[in-house]
Design a protein around this motif. Sequence first.
Motif: not given
Lengths: 411, 411, 385, 385
Positions: A4, A320, D7-10, D12, D14, D17, D71, D76, D78, D299, D303, D306-307
Motif C-alpha cells: 500500500s 492518526r 495505515f496503508g488502507f488503500d 483495494t 476499501q 470491505k 501472489e 491476492f 493483500m 489498524y 499496519s 505490514d510495515h
Amino acid sequence: MTESAHSESPEQVVYRAHCKAWLAGNLPPRPSFRLPLGPLEIATEEQLEYLCAWQKAAYSAGLVGCDYPSEYGGGGLRDCQWIANHELKAAGAPFFPNIVGLGMAAPTIVHHGTEAQKRRLLRPLLAAEEIWCQGFSEPGAGSDLANVQTFAERDAEGWRVCGHKVWTTLAHFATWMILLCRTDRGRKHEGMTYFVAPMHADGKGLTIRPLVKMTGELGFNEVLFDDYPITDDLRLDEVGRGWQVAMTTLLHERGAGSLVTPSSGGGVGDDNAATLGAAGLVELAKRCHRAGKPASDDPRLRDAIVEMLIRERAFAQNERRATVRALTDHPLRLPLQHKLTLSELLQDTARLACEIEGVAATLHQTDPHAPAGGRWPHAYMNSYGFTIAAGSNEVQRNILGERVLGLAKSK
Amino acid sequence: MTESAHSESPEQVVYRAHCKAWLAGNLPPRPSFRLPLGPLEIATEEQLEYLCAWQKAAYSAGLVGCDYPSEYGGGGLRDCQWIANHELKAAGAPFFPNIVGLGMAAPTIVHHGTEAQKRRLLRPLLAAEEIWCQGFSEPGAGSDLANVQTFAERDAEGWRVCGHKVWTTLAHFATWMILLCRTDRGRKHEGMTYFVAPMHADGKGLTIRPLVKMTGELGFNEVLFDDYPITDDLRLDEVGRGWQVAMTTLLHERGAGSLVTPSSGGGVGDDNAATLGAAGLVELAKRCHRAGKPASDDPRLRDAIVEMLIRERAFAQNERRATVRALTDHPLRLPLQHKLTLSELLQDTARLACEIEGVAATLHQTDPHAPAGGRWPHAYMNSYGFTIAAGSNEVQRNILGERVLGLAKSK
Amino acid sequence: MTRPHDFGFDETAQILKDTARRLLQDHCSPEQLHRLVAASSEPARASECVWDEALWRRMLDLGWTAVAVPEALGGFGMGLVAIAGLVEEIGRAAVPSPLIATLCATYVAAACDSDGARKLLRQIASGLSVSLAIIDRRGSWEAGDCDVTASDAGVLNGTAWFVQDARKVGVLLVKARSSRGVGLYAVDVDAAGVTIVPDAIVDLTRDQAHVELRDVAVPAERIIALPGDGARALAAAEPAILTILAADMVGAAEWQLQTTAEYARTRVQFERPIGFFQAVKHPLVDMMVKIDAARSLLYDAASAFDHEPDAAEVCARMAKSAASDAASYCSGRSVQLHGGIGFTWECFVQLWFKRQKHNEVLFGDAAHQRARLADRLLGRIGETA
Amino acid sequence: MTRPHDFGFDETAQILKDTARRLLQDHCSPEQLHRLVAASSEPARASECVWDEALWRRMLDLGWTAVAVPEALGGFGMGLVAIAGLVEEIGRAAVPSPLIATLCATYVAAACDSDGARKLLRQIASGLSVSLAIIDRRGSWEAGDCDVTASDAGVLNGTAWFVQDARKVGVLLVKARSSRGVGLYAVDVDAAGVTIVPDAIVDLTRDQAHVELRDVAVPAERIIALPGDGARALAAAEPAILTILAADMVGAAEWQLQTTAEYARTRVQFERPIGFFQAVKHPLVDMMVKIDAARSLLYDAASAFDHEPDAAEVCARMAKSAASDAASYCSGRSVQLHGGIGFTWECFVQLWFKRQKHNEVLFGDAAHQRARLADRLLGRIGETA
C-alpha cells in the motif's frame, strides 16, 4: 496487490521535509529558568517572552498557521498543519503560548470575521505578537454556557459591557479576549452576541483578579467588566448570532473543527509535559518501591501501567485515524472524543503515579525528597482542571451521545 | 467501661436457640435430582414439591412468618425473622420457593388487605400451600412501571381484565398473582388499581406462555389476560390506589420494608447458590491455570478475587449494620442498596470467574470438560436478570439519589 | 467472647460520638478550618504546622487521649468500636490534631508488656500526645525495614521517616533495630540529638516530618518494647491502626458525600438543580454505596479487634482497603461534581480531598491490603495448588 | 519500509470491505442469523455445528481465503490492514464460517519456509479451509505447551484442544512436539486416526472441538514446519492472529453499539426515548470511546505487521487487549441497556454477546496481553531495577 502506498500529496511530502530540516537546526536552547508545564501555567514575563519568541520563530518558518490563507498571514497550504504538529512533537519542541488564540480565536475569526477583522487580527495572533484569552465562563454559566449573563448594551459609540467572567487563562498577558455576551435578556440562545474585546487593563471598567487553584497556583483569572466600552467593529458576526459563533469556537477547542490547531509535544528537557505521560510511569515505577521491590516488579502495577501505555497509544492512533477518511464513519466521532479521552487519560495516569509512589505521594513539590519532584500529586490535582474545563466531561458525553449517536438531548 | 453487651432481647435469645435446635435436626435430605440455583429457576414439579415441603416444615416450626400476627397464621413475634434467616443461612438450608409470596405479596396484604383477605390468604402463603406470582411488568412498562396498560374494566360481577404481563416467574405453578392494572386511562399514577388474581389457567381468558432466557432456559413467562374475570373482593385497597400499593410491594422487594422476608442461604450441597459466591472464585482459581501456574498464583487475579471477597463481606456487614439503629443515618439508606449491590456483586463475581477460566470459559454447562460444571459463564449471563429485573439498577440509583440524598427527580 | 450482632456499639460509644460531633461542629466547622489552615496558598505553606491548640486542650479535657487506654492504667478502656465512632467524627471535620497519631501509638504501647509501656500509657491517659516513628525511607513499616539502629546500651542513631503530626506531639515512639531484633523506644521530641525535619506535604490538615536521631540515649525505663519484642507488638497493633485510619476516611468521605449532595441540590444549570442529571446523581449514589460498604467493614473490623482477635487482621485490612477505595472515589467526585468552583483554593472540598489522598496511602493503600489478604485467604504464591 | 500515515488502507482494501458489508447485509442479516443458529434453545444445541454453507461458497467465490496468500502462491497478497477491514465486517455480522480460522492458519503457514507450507497456501488460495490445532488442555498455546507428540517418523499421537470451527474445515494444522522440538503438520479432518470430538460451547456462531490423534501418520510433503521450526513460525504469526481476533471484536462491538443506540433512540420509557437519560446515554458513549480506541489500535497493529515488523508484536497485543476490553464492556451494556428484552433468547443481542465472550479469551484475554506487554515494555520481573 502491491504494498500500500503512502498517501501524502507531493505538497505534503515537501512540507514535511521542510519542517524536519528547519527543526533540526532551530529548536531554542533550554532556558535558565523553569518552564511551565503548559500554556495554562505560564506565570512570569520571562516564561512568556521565551515562548512567544519561539512561536514567532516557528511562525516565520511556516510551521504555525500554514493552512491559513496567505492574505491573512497564513502559509496558504492545505492539510499540512498536522504534519508540522507531528514533526514538532517528534522534535520535542516547546509548546506555543498563544493557545486560546491558535486553538479558538483564529478559526472563529476565519469563519465569522469581516475581511477587515481577518486582516487586522490573524497575523499578530499567529506570530504571538498579540496574546488572546477567552471570556465565556461565568459563575452561573459553567457547563450551561447558554446561561451567560454578562450584558453588552448598545450605545452611541458601540457597546458597554457589564459582567463577570471566570477561568480566564492568560488574561493578565492578553491583548484580546474572545467575549460572549448577552445582548437580549428576553431570549436565551438568540440573545447572545460575540465580540473580540481589547484588554486595556488600565482600571477603566476592566478588572483582572487572579483565581487561586486547589494546588495553590495561579493561572486563571476573574475578569470584571463595569461599563466597559467596545466599538461595534469588534463584534464578530451579527447581533444575536453569538451562540452559533461560540459553537464554532468550541468545535475547534474540542479538536473537531476544520482548521487544525498548531501544537507541539510540550516543553523541553525535564520540564517537558511528556514526562507526565505514561512513559513517565515506567521510569517512576523503577525508582519507587513496593513490598521491598521496585514497583515496576509488582504485577498489578505492571498491568495498570501497561493499560495506560495502551490508552496513550490509542489516543495517538485515534489522532492518526481521524485523518483517514475511509476509516472514520462520522466526521465528528473521533474529534469530539479528543478532550474527553485526553483529560481522563491524564487524570488516570496521574492517579496511578500517586499509587506507585505510595506514602511518598504525600509529599509536596517543594519537598526535596518528593519523587519526580512532586509533579505527580500536583498533576493529579491539576487534571481536574482538564476534566472540568472547556465543557465538563459530563457535557462532553452528552455532546457525543447527541451529535454522533443521535440520542435525545439531555437538557 | 465494661465490655459492650449483646443487644438481643430475651425473646430474641430464646427464639435464636429454638431455631438452632430445630435446624440441627430437621434439614431435609439432599434430593436425588438436581436442585435449581434459586426460586427463579424452578423448572419441574418434583423440584417444586421438595422445596414446598421444606418451606412448610420450616413454617410449622415457626421459622417462616414469625413476625406476622398469629391471627393470620404468623408467629406473633417482633423483630425475629432476621434471626431465623441468619440461622437458616448458617445451617446451609435450602431456599424457600414461594419467593414472590413471602417477599412481596404477604407484606402488601398485611398493609393493604381487608381483614377477610388477610385471614384467607396469608396462612397458605406462609406454608407454601399456595404459590404466588407477580404481574407488574409489561412489554411497554419495564423500568417505567407507571406506564402499565393492562386494563381492568368494571362490570356487574366485578372486573374484566385485558392485557399482557411479562417476566412472570413461577406463573405456571402459581395459585395467585399480585396484579397491577389500569382502571382509568385518563390518569397516570392515580389511574391504577391493585388486585390479587386467581391463576385458573383453564384456557378461559388466561394464557401462560414461557419466555426463553438468553441462556436457553425457561423460568419466566408471559401472561395474557383476555376478558379475564376477577371478583371485586380480590381488589387490594381502593380503586385508584394501585400505585401506592405497588410501592409497598416494591419497598419490600428491595428489602427496605418493615417486614423482613423469610430467606435462607440457598440450596444444599453442590447445587448450593453459595458456590456462586466469591469463595467459589478461590476454589476455581486453584483449579484453573494461567501462564502455566494455578490462576490463584496470578497476582492480578489474586487482587481481583480479594476485592470480591471484600465486597461480599461488605454486603453481609451492611445487612448486619442495617439492624443497628445507632450506626445508620437514614432508615432507607442501606435497605435500598440491597438489590443494587447484590446484583452487581453477583455479576462482577461471575465475570471474574470467566476470566479465571480463560479459554475454558467458552464451554457450555453441558460440556463434560467445563470447569465447575460450566456454572460460571451461565451465571454471568443470568446475572443480567438481577441487574435488570425488579427495577433496573439505573432506576435503583435514581431511587437512592432521590429518596436518600434528596436530589431532584430524574423523570 | 461472643460476636455482638450490633458490633458492640453501646450507649457510651454513642455518647462519645455525639459529643465529638457537637464539639467539632462548634469549633472546627469547614469555615473555621479553612480560615485556619488555608489562610495562605503560598508553596511555603506546605511545610508549616498549623493547628488549633485551644481545641486540642478541649479534646484533652474530654479525655480523648484516655479513651483507648486500659482502665487499670487510668484510661477509659473503651473498645475499638467506640474509638472508631470518635475517629469518624475527626475525619468528618478533618481536624488537625495529634489525636489519631496518639491513638495509633496507644494501641502499640498497649500491645507491649513492659513497665515502660505501662508508664507511657498512663501519661497518654493524662494528656500526653505521641506519634509513631516506625517507617523507613522507602515508606515501609514492616518490622525489618528500619533506618534507625539501637546499640546494646540503648543509644539510637538514624532517621525515621513519614512521622505523622511530629510537631504536635511530645513523644515519639521510635522503632529501632539491633542485633537482638526490633525494639520500641519512647523519645522526647526535644531530647538531645533529636532533630525534627519538617516534610513539605500536600495535606493542609496534618504535619509530617522525618526525624533524625544522633546518639540519642534512651534510659531503660523508656524502653517500650525490648529488642526482639517490637515486631510482635507492632503486628498486634496493626489491625487497630488500620481501623483508625479507615474510620478517618469513612468520616471524611461522608462529609464529601453530604457536601457534594447539598451542592447538587442547590446549584442550578440548564434550569435544573444539577442533581437532576443522572451524570451527577449516579456518581453521588456510587459514593454512598462505597462509603456504606467501607463503614460496615469499619465496624466489622473494630468489633473483630474487640471480640474476635483471630479475625482482626483480615477484617482490618478489608476495612482499610474499602475505605481507601471509597476515599479515592469520593475525593475525585467531590471536586468533579462541584465543577470549576471545586477546583479552587477557596472551596472547602480541597481540604478533604488532600486529607483523603494522605490517608489512602498511610500504612498501605488498598492494593497493598489486598495483597496481604490474598496471602491469608488464598495462600501465598506457590503454595496454593 | 516507511510507516504509512493512513495505515496503508488503500482503495483495494476499501473495495474488499465494502463488498463484504454488502454481501453480509444480504445473506447474513441479524434476522437470518438468528433463524439459522438460534432455531433451537435446547441445551443439546451447544454441541452442534450450524452454518450457511451456501454463503461460504459465495465467500470462496469472492476469493476470501486467497486474500492473505502471497501472489506468488496464487493469492491476492493483500496486507493485514485489508484483512482487518474484511474481518471487521465478519464480526459485525457475526458470521459463522471457517474464514477466521483459515486466515489465522494462513499466517502460520506463510511464516513457514517449506514446500509443505507453500503447497498448503496454494490450496488455501483455491478454497481450502484450515484451522489451527495448537492449544493444550490447559488452554495454553505457548510453543512448549502441547498434548500432541510426533515420532521421528512423523506419526502423531495425543489431543489438540480448543480447535475453532473444526467441523467446518478440511484440514487441521496440528502442532506436535518431538525430541527435536515443535513441528507443524497438515492433517485432513477425515484422515485415519483423527477423531473430532465436539465441545459444547456457549457461542452459537462457532463450533469448537478437541481433536484426538491416534497413530496419525503424516507424509513428509504435509509437514508444514519441521520439528524445531514450528515455534518460530507460530511466534511470527501470532501478531496477525491477535489482530484478526481484534478485528472480529471491533466489528462485533460496533454492531452492539449501533443496535443498542438504535434501541435507545426508539424505546420510550417515562415519556422519553431512553437515550435521553444519561444513565443510558453515557454508557453508550463509553462503548463508542472504547471501540474507537480498539479500532485505532487494530489498524495500528495491522499496519505495523505490514510495515514495521519490529513493532508488530507490541501493537498486536495492545490491539487485542483493547478489543477484548471493549468487547467485554459492550457486551454487558448491550444486554443491560436493552432491559428485559435484551435478556431473552429471541433478542439478537445474545448472539453477539456470546461471540464476544468467546473472542475475548481466545489466544489470551486482555490481562494476558498486558502481562506479555509488560515484559516487553517494562522488562521482566526482577530485571527492571
